[in-house]
Scaffold this active site. Structure first.
Site, short mmCIF file in Angstrom:
data_model
loop_
_atom_site.label_atom_id
_atom_site.label_comp_id
_atom_site.label_asym_id
_atom_site.label_seq_id
_atom_site.Cartn_x
_atom_site.Cartn_y
_atom_site.Cartn_z
N LYS A 45 -9.40 6.57 6.86
CA LYS A 45 -10.16 6.97 5.68
C LYS A 45 -10.39 8.48 5.73
O LYS A 45 -10.77 9.02 6.78
CB LYS A 45 -11.50 6.24 5.64
CG LYS A 45 -11.39 4.72 5.57
CD LYS A 45 -10.85 4.26 4.23
CE LYS A 45 -10.85 2.75 4.12
NZ LYS A 45 -10.42 2.28 2.79
N ASP A 77 -6.24 6.99 3.33
CA ASP A 77 -6.85 6.38 2.16
C ASP A 77 -8.06 7.22 1.75
O ASP A 77 -9.01 7.38 2.51
CB ASP A 77 -7.28 4.95 2.49
CG ASP A 77 -7.85 4.21 1.28
OD1 ASP A 77 -7.81 4.76 0.17
OD2 ASP A 77 -8.33 3.07 1.45
N GLU A 109 -3.32 7.26 -0.16
CA GLU A 109 -3.71 6.18 -1.07
C GLU A 109 -4.88 6.62 -1.96
O GLU A 109 -5.89 7.11 -1.46
CB GLU A 109 -4.11 4.95 -0.25
CG GLU A 109 -4.42 3.72 -1.09
CD GLU A 109 -4.78 2.53 -0.22
OE1 GLU A 109 -4.97 1.43 -0.80
OE2 GLU A 109 -4.87 2.66 1.01
N LYS A 149 -3.38 -5.98 -4.00
CA LYS A 149 -4.47 -6.80 -3.51
C LYS A 149 -4.67 -7.92 -4.54
O LYS A 149 -5.04 -7.63 -5.69
CB LYS A 149 -5.76 -5.99 -3.38
CG LYS A 149 -5.73 -4.93 -2.29
CD LYS A 149 -7.03 -4.15 -2.26
CE LYS A 149 -7.01 -3.10 -1.14
NZ LYS A 149 -8.22 -2.24 -1.18
#
Length: 366
Positions: free
Chosen positions: A163, A188, A213, A262
């Site tokens: 992250k 991400d 991302e 997802k």
């Protein structure tokens, strides 16, 4: 196939360690377990993955529960199904609420596969017998992140997702690359950047990332197209993709080079498969993202990721990565970087009903 009874379970699972990103710190995971029982007494299980607050999308566990209890399940109980893909058709008049749709649709897929005595992976058209495992590492201090990455690599994970945010990006990525020069590494951002940050994001190109991302707005595909033109690092879209049409438009605009699928975010396994098929046709790599699922949701992700277009390891890791004890048996394990795709009927795992009961806060039978 006709739904006779549907049981909703609100469960709370304590994470081994808090999961930190640029928007939220998750310490406990509240989930909805959906148990769908047909006229013959066969049960299928799905999972609602909305969070308790709307930090990821506008949907929450409370709104999902309402939509399932008061609208979706009563509507679906009116119909007889030949195939789980019909769930999407019957719920097409309901806008968004994708995670609630996936919760009941996933249960119907599991139920259907069990009735047919085939695995969920086979029912979806999966071909892989095992899938590569990836893992996400939450934001923390650089030293803590490096220690966790070292541990995950030693456990066999072949792709690490970290992250990042504007206050913590170049520093940590540079340190990781120094220690792990060839690691498949992705970053991400959870929409932490703006188009004004383009120059800073361009600096990431030198670190040979697998992808970055969702760097920009959670509902954006236009600015991402502008950004992608200025980056050699592939952009992967996550929050921006809530439907098949979102993918179609993003690919037309060249907003990204990779798609994260997802099933909870796009409204189910049938839509996920359609997105997969489009991306295979357009030669766009896809991977299966994670939502801090229990073993039930993880089992659905494993089946989905067995489709041939899932060429990048997803956020699918061992049960022990997150939970002291999962609600399925056997638990999901990683062996030399791979997870075996179950061959048994349905999701291929049994439900630990004692553990499910222990973790349940509320149930409702419909």
């Amino acid at each position: 196939m006709k739904l006779h009874t549907v049981i909703l379970h609100h469960i709370k699972m304590k994470l081994k360690t808090p999961f930190v990103n640029s928007l939220e710190t998750v310490k406990d995971r509240d989930l909805i377990v959906v148990e769908a029982i047909d006229q013959d007494g066969v049960s299928g299980f799905g999972e609602g993955v909305a969070f308790t607050t709307p930090w990821y999308t506008e949907e929450t566990l409370t709104t999902s529960w309402h939509m399932l209890k008061d609208i979706m399940i009563p509507e679906l109980k009116k119909h007889v199904f030949n195939h789980p893909s019909e769930v999407t058709k019957h719920l097409s008049g309901i806008r968004r609420n994708t995670m609630a749709k996936y919760a009941i649709e996933g249960a119907v897929w599991d139920l259907y596969a069990k009735r047919e005595k085939i695995s969920l992976a086979h029912a979806l058209g999966g071909t892989s017998k095992r899938i590569k495992a990836g893992v996400a590492v939450g934001a923390s201090s650089p030293d803590q992140m490096l220690d966790e990455i070292e541990q995950r690599v030693s456990e066999g994970y072949e792709r690490i997702k970290i992250k990042i945010k504007p206050s913590q990006d170049i520093q940590i990525i540079s340190a990781i690359r120094k220690q792990f020069p060839t690691l498949d590494l992705m970053a991400d951002a959870n929409s932490a950047y703006r188009l004004d940050d383009t120059a800073k994001l361009q600096r990431l190109d030198e670190y040979d990332l697998l992808m970055i991302e969702q760097p920009l707005g959670s509902d954006d595909i236009v600015d991402h197209a502008s950004l992608q033109k200025k980056l050699s690092t592939p952009i992967c879209l996550d929050e921006s993709i809530t439907s098949y049409d979102d993918v179609r438009r993003a690919l037309q605009l060249q907003s990204c080079k990779i798609i994260n699928i997802k099933p909870g975010r796009v409204g189910g396994l049938a839509v996920s498969k359609d997105i997969h098929d489009l991306c295979v046709q357009k030669q766009i790599p896809v991977w299966c993202g994670g939502m801090l699922e229990s073993g039930i949701g993880r089992a659905h992700n494993i089946a989905l990721a067995s489709l041939p277009g899932f060429t990048i390891p997803g956020d699918i890791s061992a049960s022990s990565r997150y939970w002291e004890k999962d609600i399925i048996t056997p638990e999901v394990t990683v062996d030399n970087g791979y997870i075996s795709v179950p061959e048994g009927p349905g999701i291929g795992f049994d439900i630990d009903h004692h553990e499910l009961s222990r973790l349940t806060l509320t149930t409702e039978t419909l």
